[in-house]
Scaffold this motif. Structure first.
Motif, PDB file in Angstrom:
ATOM      1  N   ILE A   1       0.678  -1.087   0.067  1.00 48.02           N
ATOM      2  CA  ILE A   1      -0.207   0.002  -0.060  1.00 48.02           C
ATOM      3  C   ILE A   1       1.123   1.099  -0.359  1.00 48.02           C
ATOM      4  O   ILE A   1       1.286   2.373  -0.956  1.00 48.02           O
ATOM      5  CB  ILE A   1      -0.907  -0.032   1.609  1.00 48.02           C
ATOM      6  CG1 ILE A   1      -1.858  -0.416   1.234  1.00 48.02           C
ATOM      7  CG2 ILE A   1      -1.633   1.779   1.673  1.00 48.02           C
ATOM      8  CD1 ILE A   1      -3.516  -0.754  -0.321  1.00 48.02           C
ATOM      9  N   GLU A   2       2.078   1.318   0.761  1.00 45.68           N
ATOM     10  CA  GLU A   2       2.779   2.132   1.369  1.00 45.68           C
ATOM     11  C   GLU A   2       3.158   2.711  -0.152  1.00 45.68           C
ATOM     12  O   GLU A   2       4.119   3.424  -0.701  1.00 45.68           O
ATOM     13  CB  GLU A   2       3.860   2.707   1.804  1.00 45.68           C
ATOM     14  CG  GLU A   2       2.928   2.205   3.615  1.00 45.68           C
ATOM     15  CD  GLU A   2       2.170   3.645   3.951  1.00 45.68           C
ATOM     16  OE1 GLU A   2       2.542   4.544   3.318  1.00 45.68           O
ATOM     17  OE2 GLU A   2       0.841   3.489   3.925  1.00 45.68           O
ATOM     18  N   GLN A   3       3.652   1.527  -1.017  1.00 49.29           N
ATOM     19  CA  GLN A   3       4.962   1.275  -1.978  1.00 49.29           C
ATOM     20  C   GLN A   3       3.965   1.950  -3.713  1.00 49.29           C
ATOM     21  O   GLN A   3       4.350   2.558  -4.217  1.00 49.29           O
ATOM     22  CB  GLN A   3       5.499   0.449  -1.813  1.00 49.29           C
ATOM     23  CG  GLN A   3       7.120   0.085  -1.181  1.00 49.29           C
ATOM     24  CD  GLN A   3       7.539  -0.961  -1.100  1.00 49.29           C
ATOM     25  OE1 GLN A   3       6.886  -1.886  -2.061  1.00 49.29           O
ATOM     26  NE2 GLN A   3       8.182  -1.694  -0.539  1.00 49.29           N
ATOM     27  N   PHE A   4       2.753   2.134  -3.299  1.00 49.69           N
ATOM     28  CA  PHE A   4       1.980   1.753  -5.063  1.00 49.69           C
ATOM     29  C   PHE A   4       2.116   3.192  -4.924  1.00 49.69           C
ATOM     30  O   PHE A   4       1.818   4.443  -4.059  1.00 49.69           O
ATOM     31  CB  PHE A   4       0.684   1.362  -4.254  1.00 49.69           C
ATOM     32  CG  PHE A   4      -0.645   1.100  -5.699  1.00 49.69           C
ATOM     33  CD1 PHE A   4       0.115  -0.102  -6.349  1.00 49.69           C
ATOM     34  CD2 PHE A   4      -0.807   2.443  -5.862  1.00 49.69           C
ATOM     35  CE1 PHE A   4      -1.171  -0.493  -7.597  1.00 49.69           C
ATOM     36  CE2 PHE A   4      -1.942   1.892  -6.593  1.00 49.69           C
ATOM     37  CZ  PHE A   4      -2.011   0.483  -7.681  1.00 49.69           C
ATOM     38  N   ASP A   5       2.042   3.447  -6.403  1.00 45.91           N
ATOM     39  CA  ASP A   5       2.063   5.148  -6.927  1.00 45.91           C
ATOM     40  C   ASP A   5       0.419   5.689  -6.775  1.00 45.91           C
ATOM     41  O   ASP A   5      -0.028   4.878  -7.940  1.00 45.91           O
ATOM     42  CB  ASP A   5       2.451   5.094  -8.257  1.00 45.91           C
ATOM     43  CG  ASP A   5       2.517   6.742  -9.075  1.00 45.91           C
ATOM     44  OD1 ASP A   5       2.380   7.474  -8.166  1.00 45.91           O
ATOM     45  OD2 ASP A   5       2.713   6.816 -10.167  1.00 45.91           O
ATOM     46  N   TRP A   6       0.034   6.105  -5.650  1.00 42.44           N
ATOM     47  CA  TRP A   6      -1.537   6.360  -6.181  1.00 42.44           C
ATOM     48  C   TRP A   6      -1.725   7.309  -7.432  1.00 42.44           C
ATOM     49  O   TRP A   6      -2.976   7.697  -7.981  1.00 42.44           O
ATOM     50  CB  TRP A   6      -1.955   6.334  -4.391  1.00 42.44           C
ATOM     51  CG  TRP A   6      -2.481   5.411  -3.832  1.00 42.44           C
ATOM     52  CD1 TRP A   6      -1.086   5.200  -3.623  1.00 42.44           C
ATOM     53  CD2 TRP A   6      -2.831   4.151  -3.706  1.00 42.44           C
ATOM     54  NE1 TRP A   6      -1.042   4.110  -2.021  1.00 42.44           N
ATOM     55  CE2 TRP A   6      -2.711   2.799  -2.719  1.00 42.44           C
ATOM     56  CE3 TRP A   6      -4.131   4.080  -4.144  1.00 42.44           C
ATOM     57  CZ2 TRP A   6      -2.945   2.271  -2.513  1.00 42.44           C
ATOM     58  CZ3 TRP A   6      -5.065   2.658  -4.282  1.00 42.44           C
ATOM     59  CH2 TRP A   6      -3.999   1.683  -3.486  1.00 42.44           C
TER      60      TRP A   6
END
Length: 66
Positions: free
Chosen positions: A26-31
């Motif tokens: 979740i934290e590494q994902f490019d939102w």
């Protein structure tokens, strides 16, 4: 206009839900890639995903998606 789709199973580790790995992904994902786009979080999967995980997706998308 169509939807971009987020599939919860893409955030699983080896096909299973592990909370620590889920949070890392979740934290590494490019939102930001969903900036201004319509997004559908897929709710159907054969894997077990806790209900609160969907709230995390929505919370992360709220800043960017329309």
């Amino acid at each position: 206009m169509g939807y971009e789709i987020i599939a919860p199973e893409d955030f699983l580790e080896r096909g299973a839900f592990f909370e620590k790995k889920f949070w890392e992904k979740i934290e590494q994902f490019d939102w930001q890639q969903y900036d201004g786009q319509r997004v559908l979080v897929r709710g159907c999967t054969s894997k077990l995903v806790p209900p609160w995980a969907f709230m995390i997706f929505v919370g992360k998308l709220a800043k960017y998606a329309s």
